[in-house]
Design an enzyme around this catalytic site. Sequence first.
Site: not given
Length: 406
Positions: A121, A224, A364, A198, A201
């Site tokens: 991302h 999220k 993104c 990261d 998700q």
Amino acid sequence: MIDVRAVRADFPILERKVDGKQLVYLDSGATSQKPRQVIEAVARFYQEHNANVHRGLYQLAAAATDLYEGARAKVARFIGAAPEEVVFTHGTTEALNLVAYSLGEARVKGGDEIVVTVMEHHANLIPWQVLARRKGAKLVPVGITPEGELDLAELADRVTGRAKVVAVTHVSNVLGTINPIPEIAELAHRVGAVLVVDAAQSVPHLPVDVRELGADLVAFSGHKMLGPTGIGVLWGRRELLEELPPFLTGGEMIREVWLERATWNEVPYKFEAGTPPIAQAIGLGVAVDYLSSLGMEEVRRHDLRLAARALEGLLARDYVSVYGPPAPEARGGVVAFNLRGVHPHDVATLLDQEGIAIRAGHHCAQPLHRLLDIPASCRASFYLYNTQEEVDAFLAALDRVWKVLG
Ligand code: 7TS
């Protein structure tokens, strides 16, 4: 097994109609919906406990501080960390900017290398581009296999003694690919590089224990994972957080200040300059309670069942191209696809007319789309409140879109 009817009853927005059609929300990868427990906790904070934290000597301020620090302890427990290793930020993007800046100051100089992947991302790419330019360091990208998995052989080649940082996503927000972080940690640590993950998700969808992951710094967003917007988390190994200089400066993050210089507060406060997102952190604590009460193993099983059904349906349609690994177990809860010769924006617009919310665009992740040689893609993403009927409604609606635009 998750009782999806009971779960849905906790999410007031799911009762909403869009143009008279029942909302089918398939964009949790962008942001999740919020249960009333979280909405009420945020409202209750403002109604009953609102005060600034860490400074007031009166009871209200002490209560606000206890709630804020209580949320930190809940988040820490949720990811298998110690509370002082949990830094509250405004989101993944801010956490990754913090890391790129502070790690850059402490560890990166001219000629060093920063290893990234093509599936990042922009939040885990641009901060590293900026750092590389600032320090005269080199960005080293790692590609993917034809199946949409990270090319681990290429990664092993790229992570050399010149690498100071390896920055990689745990789960791709487009391909859905779950990357083998413990394996990547070994490659990074063998050459003394810091591994930044990261987890925007992954933490919302998979059981994540930061110690088992083996990473050094991990970033994710509250919004999220059923929490409010404006709150995110940076987890870091304590020794590393202690070594890193602060990113934002001002109040709260100092120990002692003179006119010409200052000393820093202990971790995590060194990284929390100014008034933090207090209500948002408390809301995130309640979101974590909600997820924990269901169990992250169950959340994962539920997401997987839905994503597998969607994947199977999409792969069975000859007018659809699907991106990312064909095996559902290799993925998180997102599925990106295109309809042959149809612009993804048109697909999303027609689905919206049926009340079905999916995302279309580059998500993104422009370099990844360039590599796939497509300008954009459609993406359906699933969470604990989605049902198999919703997946089927989405697939049936796609057939109608194809009839109109194909
Ligand atoms: N990293 C990944 C893997 C993401 O999916 C996102 C947000 C971010 C970082 C940034 O998180 P933020 O909370 O700071 O914005 N992803 C998406 C998405 O896929 N659609 O909308 C936002």
